[in-house]
Scaffold this motif. Structure first.
Motif: not given
Lengths: 97, 97, 97, 97, 97, 97, 97
Positions: D8-16, D69-76, D81-87
């Motif tokens: 992830x760039x900058x202050x982003x985090x990859x979350x499962x 994290x808040x609902x709807x945070x980040x980009x899916x 084949x697995x879902x992650x979020x970058x926020x």
């Protein structure tokens, strides 16, 4: 306590809302949906404070403080079946002493 | 006094609104809903001032000041059955001396 | 003077609007609601200036200046039965000399 | 692990995100569309932190942390084949310890 | 000149718009309402420049400059029966030399 | 290569999107309009980095990096008949390594 | 050249848009209203650069550069019967070399 398992980030605060009174002054029991949302709560844990241009800003509230906050402030989370709020310190209006 | 139990955070101020006149100039008593919201009040307690880039900004108002503020400024809170407002100092237009 | 009892906060200015002309050029008296809001007024009192990152910004207007301001600028307040405006210095377009 | 291929760039985090429970407390299986979006997840990888006026701000979360994290945070995003979020780290409310 | 009686504040500029042509190229006189608003004008007086974090920013335009500005920029004011515009320097696109 | 003729300004990046798959997993060919917009691409050229208060901020991506970006990020441009995107580095979520 | 009479202020740039092609690839002449707005142009003159907290930021484009910019960027002005655009440097996506 279970809820102290949450460590809020930045200038966030974990608050346990005070239960709303379920009786009016005349003693009538009001159903759940008619209760006003509480605006008073207890700080369960507080973040380290936010960083602004490299300066850490100290928190003004700490664990155990009774605080006032605006209706609808913060994000509701459920921990072990109980409702809590995580809000930014800037959402806290004042400390009840 | 009971209301001084609230310690406002940052640059917030606890203000006790001045009661609105309940008579028109000709002496007619006006019902509660028609009263204009007061825009003048007394500072009950003031926060320590906000921090901006590490500099604490001193407050310009202090306890006991009579202040003018815009209609709808601040958040209404009820303490011991009386109505108060918590507002930011930037919502205060001026001090009446 | 009574209105000088108000001490504006920050970079705010208390302005007494110039009365709008109540005659058209042809001499017809126009009723109150049709008058254009005045855009010129006299500074009755000025605040100390705002603080930006610890630097106090000096005011550019002072008591007695005739100033131009945009229609709808400021907050109307009534003092001793007369209408005044409290506005920020940034709402003042220029000084008439 | 495959997903650690993302830096992830900058202050982003990859979350499962943690899988939502597909049973209610009474044991009834709820269909997919009725599941509440999870608000808890595990940090898979974290960016280097953002730069503000030339100061690098250190990250407060690191790989392996369980975060709220808040609902709807980040980009899916979908990886293998697995879902992650970058926020952004600012979307993370707290760390569960 | 009468209009130089206005001293604009901060980075504001008093501009006298150039009269719009009242003939089309083919010589037809167009009525007043169909004229396009002028976008060129002459600087009548300029403020001292704005202050940013304690630094005064020098003005880039000065009295007598012919300037281009966006349609609808600035506030219209009437001085001695003539129309002027007070706008911020940031509304001025360029100087015609 | 032809597209390297573009030198992005500031913190912008020229990205060549990865072609979207035109088959579903079961082998059905999907028509052009139904394809999801790609969110992965290759950095063709990167700007020098943006300047913030006189400090140049170094870029975190460089030519040849495979990057992830949000749907609808950037501006589409057509160079020599091929589609590219110019986006700010802040629109890039992470680097695929 | 006539258009170099304009000296853009701050970080603005005077751009002469490249004429849009009036033929499709198959040779059909398209009427004026159907032409896509050009997104490429030539810098006719560039301002001195903007001032940020007392630091002058140097311009990245200069006279004669061919630049790419987003559709609808800038303000259209007509000089000597020709159409130009004045836009901020931040509206320029890249330089075509």
């Amino acid at each position: 306590m279970a809820k102290s398992k949450i460590k809020p980030l930045s200038d966030r605060v974990l608050v346990q809302p005070e239960p709303a009174d379920d009786k009016t002054e005349s003693g009538i029991i009001i159903p759940d949906s008619a209760k006003e949302k509480p605006q008073e709560g207890t700080v369960v844990s507080a973040g380290p404070g936010k960083v602004e241009n490299g300066n850490k800003i100290d928190m003004s509230v700490s664990e155990g403080d009774t605080v006032l906050y605006g209706k609808y402030s913060g994000t509701e989370i459920t921990l072990d079946g109980e409702e809590y709020l995580i809000m930014r310190e800037s959402d806290i209006l004042g400390i009840v002493s």
